[in-house]
Design an enzyme around this catalytic site. Structure first.
Site, PDB file in Angstrom:
ATOM      1  N   CYS B 186       6.340   1.073  -2.654  1.00  0.00           N
ATOM      2  CA  CYS B 186       6.623   0.541  -1.317  1.00  0.00           C
ATOM      3  C   CYS B 186       5.415  -0.223  -0.775  1.00  0.00           C
ATOM      4  O   CYS B 186       5.562  -1.225  -0.074  1.00  0.00           O
ATOM      5  CB  CYS B 186       6.975   1.655  -0.349  1.00  0.00           C
ATOM      6  SG  CYS B 186       8.551   2.435  -0.687  1.00  0.00           S
ATOM      7  N   CYS B 332      -5.966  -7.224  -5.953  1.00  0.00           N
ATOM      8  CA  CYS B 332      -4.941  -7.379  -4.917  1.00  0.00           C
ATOM      9  C   CYS B 332      -4.907  -6.066  -4.146  1.00  0.00           C
ATOM     10  O   CYS B 332      -5.947  -5.452  -3.957  1.00  0.00           O
ATOM     11  CB  CYS B 332      -3.584  -7.731  -5.527  1.00  0.00           C
ATOM     12  SG  CYS B 332      -2.956  -6.461  -6.620  1.00  0.00           S
TER      13      CYS B 332
END
Lengths: 80, 374
Positions: B186, B332
């Site tokens: 998520c 990232c």
């Protein structure tokens, strides 16, 4: 024959949409369809755990496809 | 025996056909362990408590953070930083003092799974990662406990009931895990806040059915739900002969190391180089390291470690800005997009790229806790 393919999860990203139709020779199996999809969309070769359902049933790679079959691509989903 | 207050509290379900006082007593005499007090855990815990399940276990090692609150409706803004299981327990006790809440402020692991799960009749999986999902599945199989499965991704969810009276389990649906970077969590892939509310409520519905014996549980079936077009599909799944756990020739006979199992020994790009945040920090203290951050601008604004910002979808057109003559660490949020960036750039001829394992989340956890988490 033309087979409708419906994608879920990350498979949607790979085909860039929810649905795509692919043309296959008659009597193609799910395993051959998997190979064909991987040629068309190379990222599928990485998604080794992708499962296939045909119409409403989970199937194995030896399942022989019929022209009106709808193939559903089910990748694992991890979120909670 | 139900008290007068209980008969009033649960009246609207007691008067249901087939439910009755008997159904309510079954709930009261049952115990349920909820794995993870997150998006899926929240509706499960709230409705199980409201429905009058006698004893509820909550296992979660994590703390409440701001980016949880759009979906984890069990918590409020004052509870940021608090252990989730503690905050959940307090809220649930306020909701229904009759329910006995047991808190486990720890991760579920191969070392504690059998003991913890063994204390409960039924298990609800609201975990957020594949190693835990395989662990919980296998432990439930060994202990012969029914497992209510739910998982979410962006706008979609999956629900099933595993190991119900010898029925199929998770390994019949997904025998092997995918390469780690192929299934975003998520925090990496995003999730619509209401989605775990829908999927978690469906799980809770199955849990109540299994306990009370009403209706037909979703055993032998996998439900797929897409919130964008409100479509549901229910696919038939079967127990597979080849299931390494429950098939005719089982190879998994005890709990294993699930992190290693899901890390994938036969990962396609063996050439990919990785570095941990600890090693990167160490390296940075010795020399200047070029860091390429492929997140979006707004993410960079929330937290960064001074890397060069080129969002993933611009790396090809802006590749001339990326050095080729020395090592570049690509990062990232959690390590997925940076791996994609490396794959893309290697196709463009780069051979000097190293992936930062765990991304800025790992950096925040292990190196610099003053960074904002999102």
């Amino acid at each position: 024959m033309e087979i409708e393919v419906v994608a879920f999860g990350i498979a949607k990203d790979i085909i860039k949409g929810k649905q795509v139709s692919i043309s296959l020779s008659d009597n193609f199996t799910v395993g051959e369809a998997r190979k064909k999809l991987s040629e068309q969309y190379p990222d599928f070769s990485k998604l080794t755990s992708l499962r296939f359902a045909v119409n409403a049933d989970y199937v194995q790679d030896d399942y022989v496809l019929n022209p009106k079959d709808e193939v559903v691509l089910i990748p694992p989903v991890s979120g909670g | 025996m139900l008290s007068k207050e209980e008969l009033i509290r649960y009246n609207r379900q007691i008067i249901l056909p087939d439910f009755g006082i008997e159904g309510q007593e079954k709930l009261k005499n049952s115990s349920v362990l909820v794995i993870g007090a997150g998006g899926l855990g929240a509706p499960n815990l709230l409705y199980l408590t409201a429905a009058g399940v006698g004893r509820i276990g909550i296992i979660d090692f994590d703390e409440v953070n701001l980016s949880n609150l759009h979906r984890q409706v069990l918590f409020d803004s004052n509870e940021i930083g608090e252990q989730k299981a503690n905050a959940a327990s307090r809220r649930l006790t306020q909701l229904n003092t009759e329910v006995d809440i047991e808190v486990f402020n720890e991760p579920i692991t191969s070392a504690n799974a059998l003991e913890t799960i063994g204390k409960f009749d039924l298990v609800v999986d609201g975990s957020d990662n594949l190693p835990t999902r395989y662990l919980v599945n296998d432990a439930c199989y060994f202990l012969k406990k029914t497992l209510i499965y739910g998982a979410i991704f962006r706008f979609e969810g999956q629900v099933s009931v595993f190991n119900y009276r010898g029925g199929p389990n998770y390994r019949d649906v997904f025998p092997t895990p995918p390469p780690p970077d192929m299934v975003p969590s998520c925090s990496e892939g995003g999730v619509l806040g209401v989605l775990p509310g829908i999927i978690g409520s469906m799980q809770c519905n199955e849990a109540i059915k299994v306990i009370t014996g009403i209706g037909t549980p979703l055993s032998g079936k996998l439900l797929l739900f897409d919130a964008l077009d409100m479509s549901t599909r229910t696919l038939n799944i079967k127990s597979s002969e080849d299931n390494p756990l429950s098939g005719s020739n089982p190879t998994v006979k005890e709990l294993i190391d699930y992190e290693t199992f899901c890390a994938g020994v036969d990962k396609p790009d063996l050439a990919t180089k990785e570095i941990s945040v600890v090693d990167l920090k160490e390296l940075m203290s010795k020399k200047t390291i070029h860091i390429l951050d492929v997140r979006e601008d707004y993410e960079y604004d929330i937290a960064n470690i001074g890397g060069q910002l080129i969002p993933l979808n611009q790396v090809v057109e802006r590749q001339s800005e990326i050095p080729r003559d020395r090592e570049v660490v690509v990062m990232c949020k959690a390590g997925g997009r940076s791996q994609s960036a490396i794959d893309i750039l290697e196709n463009e001829g780069f051979d000097n790229l190293i992936n930062l394992k765990g991304g800025i989340l790992a950096w925040q956890k292990e190196i610099d806790s003053t960074l904002e988490v999102y």
